[in-house]
Design a protein around this motif. Sequence first.
Motif, PDB file in Angstrom:
ATOM      1  N   ARG A   1      26.018  21.994  43.384  1.00 47.97           N
ATOM      2  CA  ARG A   1      25.809  21.687  44.791  1.00 47.97           C
ATOM      3  C   ARG A   1      26.648  20.447  45.125  1.00 47.97           C
ATOM      4  O   ARG A   1      26.146  19.316  45.126  1.00 47.97           O
ATOM      5  CB  ARG A   1      24.325  21.430  45.094  1.00 47.97           C
ATOM      6  CG  ARG A   1      23.409  22.564  44.656  1.00 47.97           C
ATOM      7  CD  ARG A   1      21.967  22.330  45.052  1.00 47.97           C
ATOM      8  NE  ARG A   1      21.722  22.668  46.435  1.00 47.97           N
ATOM      9  CZ  ARG A   1      21.469  23.905  46.855  1.00 47.97           C
ATOM     10  NH1 ARG A   1      21.443  24.918  46.027  1.00 47.97           N
ATOM     11  NH2 ARG A   1      21.267  24.122  48.134  1.00 47.97           N
ATOM     12  N   PRO A   2      27.938  20.663  45.375  1.00 42.02           N
ATOM     13  CA  PRO A   2      28.841  19.534  45.566  1.00 42.02           C
ATOM     14  C   PRO A   2      28.607  18.817  46.906  1.00 42.02           C
ATOM     15  O   PRO A   2      28.321  19.459  47.920  1.00 42.02           O
ATOM     16  CB  PRO A   2      30.235  20.178  45.553  1.00 42.02           C
ATOM     17  CG  PRO A   2      30.024  21.581  45.046  1.00 42.02           C
ATOM     18  CD  PRO A   2      28.631  21.945  45.404  1.00 42.02           C
ATOM     19  N   VAL A   3      28.722  17.490  46.843  1.00 45.43           N
ATOM     20  CA  VAL A   3      28.658  16.685  48.066  1.00 45.43           C
ATOM     21  C   VAL A   3      29.928  15.825  48.118  1.00 45.43           C
ATOM     22  O   VAL A   3      29.905  14.626  47.844  1.00 45.43           O
ATOM     23  CB  VAL A   3      27.399  15.787  48.107  1.00 45.43           C
ATOM     24  CG1 VAL A   3      27.246  15.144  49.496  1.00 45.43           C
ATOM     25  CG2 VAL A   3      26.150  16.602  47.780  1.00 45.43           C
ATOM     26  N   PRO A   4      31.060  16.454  48.433  1.00 45.92           N
ATOM     27  CA  PRO A   4      32.313  15.699  48.484  1.00 45.92           C
ATOM     28  C   PRO A   4      32.388  14.831  49.740  1.00 45.92           C
ATOM     29  O   PRO A   4      31.742  15.132  50.749  1.00 45.92           O
ATOM     30  CB  PRO A   4      33.381  16.796  48.516  1.00 45.92           C
ATOM     31  CG  PRO A   4      32.707  17.985  49.113  1.00 45.92           C
ATOM     32  CD  PRO A   4      31.260  17.891  48.717  1.00 45.92           C
TER      33      PRO A   4
ATOM     34  N   LEU B   1      20.356  22.773  51.650  1.00 46.43           N
ATOM     35  CA  LEU B   1      20.690  24.020  52.331  1.00 46.43           C
ATOM     36  C   LEU B   1      21.705  24.810  51.503  1.00 46.43           C
ATOM     37  O   LEU B   1      22.600  24.240  50.903  1.00 46.43           O
ATOM     38  CB  LEU B   1      21.297  23.666  53.693  1.00 46.43           C
ATOM     39  CG  LEU B   1      21.249  24.672  54.822  1.00 46.43           C
ATOM     40  CD1 LEU B   1      19.805  24.994  55.206  1.00 46.43           C
ATOM     41  CD2 LEU B   1      21.983  24.107  56.036  1.00 46.43           C
ATOM     42  N   ASP B   2      21.576  26.138  51.496  1.00 44.56           N
ATOM     43  CA  ASP B   2      22.528  26.971  50.745  1.00 44.56           C
ATOM     44  C   ASP B   2      23.793  27.296  51.531  1.00 44.56           C
ATOM     45  O   ASP B   2      24.658  28.008  51.048  1.00 44.56           O
ATOM     46  CB  ASP B   2      21.850  28.272  50.298  1.00 44.56           C
ATOM     47  CG  ASP B   2      20.964  28.039  49.073  1.00 44.56           C
ATOM     48  OD1 ASP B   2      21.250  27.101  48.315  1.00 44.56           O
ATOM     49  OD2 ASP B   2      19.988  28.780  48.896  1.00 44.56           O
ATOM     50  N   ASP B   3      23.896  26.783  52.756  1.00 41.85           N
ATOM     51  CA  ASP B   3      25.102  26.988  53.566  1.00 41.85           C
ATOM     52  C   ASP B   3      25.958  25.725  53.554  1.00 41.85           C
ATOM     53  O   ASP B   3      25.451  24.628  53.348  1.00 41.85           O
ATOM     54  CB  ASP B   3      24.713  27.289  55.024  1.00 41.85           C
ATOM     55  CG  ASP B   3      24.017  28.629  55.168  1.00 41.85           C
ATOM     56  OD1 ASP B   3      24.503  29.598  54.576  1.00 41.85           O
ATOM     57  OD2 ASP B   3      22.998  28.686  55.878  1.00 41.85           O
ATOM     58  N   PRO B   4      27.269  25.876  53.797  1.00 46.74           N
ATOM     59  CA  PRO B   4      28.122  24.685  53.877  1.00 46.74           C
ATOM     60  C   PRO B   4      27.826  23.883  55.151  1.00 46.74           C
ATOM     61  O   PRO B   4      27.637  24.458  56.220  1.00 46.74           O
ATOM     62  CB  PRO B   4      29.539  25.253  53.913  1.00 46.74           C
ATOM     63  CG  PRO B   4      29.401  26.657  54.397  1.00 46.74           C
ATOM     64  CD  PRO B   4      28.040  27.132  53.982  1.00 46.74           C
TER      65      PRO B   4
ATOM     66  N   THR C   1      27.988  20.115  50.926  1.00 44.17           N
ATOM     67  CA  THR C   1      27.841  19.198  52.059  1.00 44.17           C
ATOM     68  C   THR C   1      29.051  18.279  52.092  1.00 44.17           C
ATOM     69  O   THR C   1      29.248  17.474  51.184  1.00 44.17           O
ATOM     70  CB  THR C   1      26.552  18.367  51.941  1.00 44.17           C
ATOM     71  OG1 THR C   1      25.434  19.255  51.876  1.00 44.17           O
ATOM     72  CG2 THR C   1      26.389  17.451  53.150  1.00 44.17           C
ATOM     73  N   LEU C   2      29.877  18.470  53.101  1.00 42.51           N
ATOM     74  CA  LEU C   2      31.105  17.686  53.222  1.00 42.51           C
ATOM     75  C   LEU C   2      30.829  16.483  54.122  1.00 42.51           C
ATOM     76  O   LEU C   2      30.680  16.630  55.339  1.00 42.51           O
ATOM     77  CB  LEU C   2      32.217  18.562  53.812  1.00 42.51           C
ATOM     78  CG  LEU C   2      33.613  17.960  53.873  1.00 42.51           C
ATOM     79  CD1 LEU C   2      34.163  17.717  52.473  1.00 42.51           C
ATOM     80  CD2 LEU C   2      34.542  18.879  54.668  1.00 42.51           C
TER      81      LEU C   2
END
Lengths: 361, 325
Positions: free
Chosen positions: B73-76, B161-164, B111-112
């Motif tokens: 679950r990346p949070v860049p 959340l599973d959406d971007p 999550t960007l």
Amino acid sequence: MADLLIQGINLEPRQLLAPDGTTTPTAGLDLTALHDRLPAMYETMVATRELDEEFVNLQRQGQLALFPSCRGQEAAQVGCASALRDTDWLFPQYRELGAFLVRGIDPGGIGLAWRGTWHGGVGFIERCVGPISIAIGTHALHAVGAAMASTWLADGGVTVAFIGDGATSEGDVHEALNLAAVNQAPCIFYVQNNGWAISTPLTDQYRAPSLAHKAIGYGMPGVRVDGNDVAACYLVVAEAAERARRGAGPTLIEAVTYRLGPHTTSDDPTRYRSDEEVDAWEALDPIDRCRAYLLGSGLWDDSLEERARATAAALRTSLRDAVFDAPDGSVAELFDHVFVEPTPVLVAQRAELLAELGREV
Amino acid sequence: MTMVQAIGAALHDAMEADDRVVVFGEDVGRQGGVFRVTDGLRSTFGKQRCFDTPLAESAIVGAAVGMAIRGFRPVPEIQFDGFTYPAFDQIVTHLAKYRSRTRGLVNMPVTLRVPSFGGIGSPEHHSESTETYWAHTAGLKVVVPSTPSDAYSLLRDSIELDDPVVFLEPKRRYWAREDVERGKRTEPIGKAAVRRAGDTVTVVTYGGLVVTALEAAAVAHDEHGWDLEIIDLRSLVPLDFDTVAASVVKTGRCVVLHEGPRTLGMGAELAARVQEELFWNLEAPVLRATGFDTPYPPARLESIWLPGVDRLLDTVERSLTYDHA
């Protein structure tokens, strides 16, 4: 074959099988270790060639909108994919039919992409293969991210990005090579240099001594391999995969091959290349070369050819059954996959379109 | 705590709650981010879970896509709004579409985070309003917090959340302070907040301009006796149109306030929706107080260019004095 070392990378592609099917003595790679794998690779190459023809036929019959033939690249693809585990992730561009067949991806699922039924095709992810990617080179970054994840999961996995000579000019491929090198990601950049990016020749694509030489700038090994030699492709990838698995980082492999067909069924290659050039590469056919070696080395028996043709026939039938007059997908499904839960706007627009269809029917 | 600290706390708590959460970007590791949002995460969670990347925005987003495919679950972070443009292709072509392309088999729980918008005297490319690009792209959720407690809660929700999600942080409110109760969630993504109740004119805004709207409402009340209703959208996708509609039904007048250029901004979308669905409730056209269709100005001109209390009140007055004849 003479070495042509430039900056430590041999310009002469590594080769085990000469075009006439004899072995190349200076290769420095052990061919006998491959004897139990070569018949299966031959079978898959034959199946790839025949299924490729079926795709083209179906396009000509109006059943598919488009198809990019991989004719001539069977050894590069089958050799590479055969050297990997089924759990290693592959991120293809769109011309990798040979790799798809190694993974057992259903031809019908591939066909649905080219029929225009669903973007990306169906049945790829389940086989640890990324969906067909039309945007050139962008998937190389996904491969690096997936490879970094493999390190964190300590699953011993290797990830392969299939790119072409054109893709090496894309910014994303540069970023991917650099990111992989910095993180020593277990990733293989597998460039099928097939001579042409649609109509653009290699001379307009790069000035490096070879595409493998680009590896030097990123601080990773670069290897040129004869892409029409399935044995050499297998062993070069196996070596790179072994390096990656033991934590020694990524490799850039340039498989030198040729796209014998047009870019896609919509392309007319006579506008930009000569028949003589194509004929010269036809003489280097990767399937003929493998068959000649199998015959010469005593690995051949006629049942192999029968089995290969039977496998190919079954795949052709499977493809035809899946795509011929196949029903269109459901437009409702377009709305269903945008998010896990549709937004109020999507719910309303979905209902609007379905109502519109209801009025028309 | 400040909004910077609240966002940092949300990242910390999310990483603690789920070891699949990874934080990366330019200067987020050793440095703790140019705004210190990620301060301490590397020392707490190690350099595998909070790391610096090469200076390559497309790589940051593209690698996040690959990590998400493999279950992370990346949070860049993209360091500044204007630097999302080099990553535009990865965001639009892949992050937004991977779920659709795989027929729902592969989610993109990415999550960007993007420090965003103007108002702090930054150099070129550091003050952009990018929300319209993302809101116009199918498959992206767009979240814009306006307070520290909302920033904490919305970021925790976004990461789960599973959406971007494109999470646009209003830099000019980074140092705003509020008591933030860690672990506490405010309203979920997709719910707007009525920050001030009123019945004269509905003002719809988000992010850094919510405070501006509240300041304007105080002036409007004290000097003109107008009671502005201030709606903070909190997320642009999903858009909580029900809250907007309920307010417009009450007031009959609507002004949209945002920083970005007027043409095809959120104001355009809201004006279209309001007139499509509430035409007979309107006493005046939906009006917009926004930035202009120019490049974002150099620092010394930004206070003139940005919509502030005066431009908003002028627009509110135009709404109230709209002549039906």
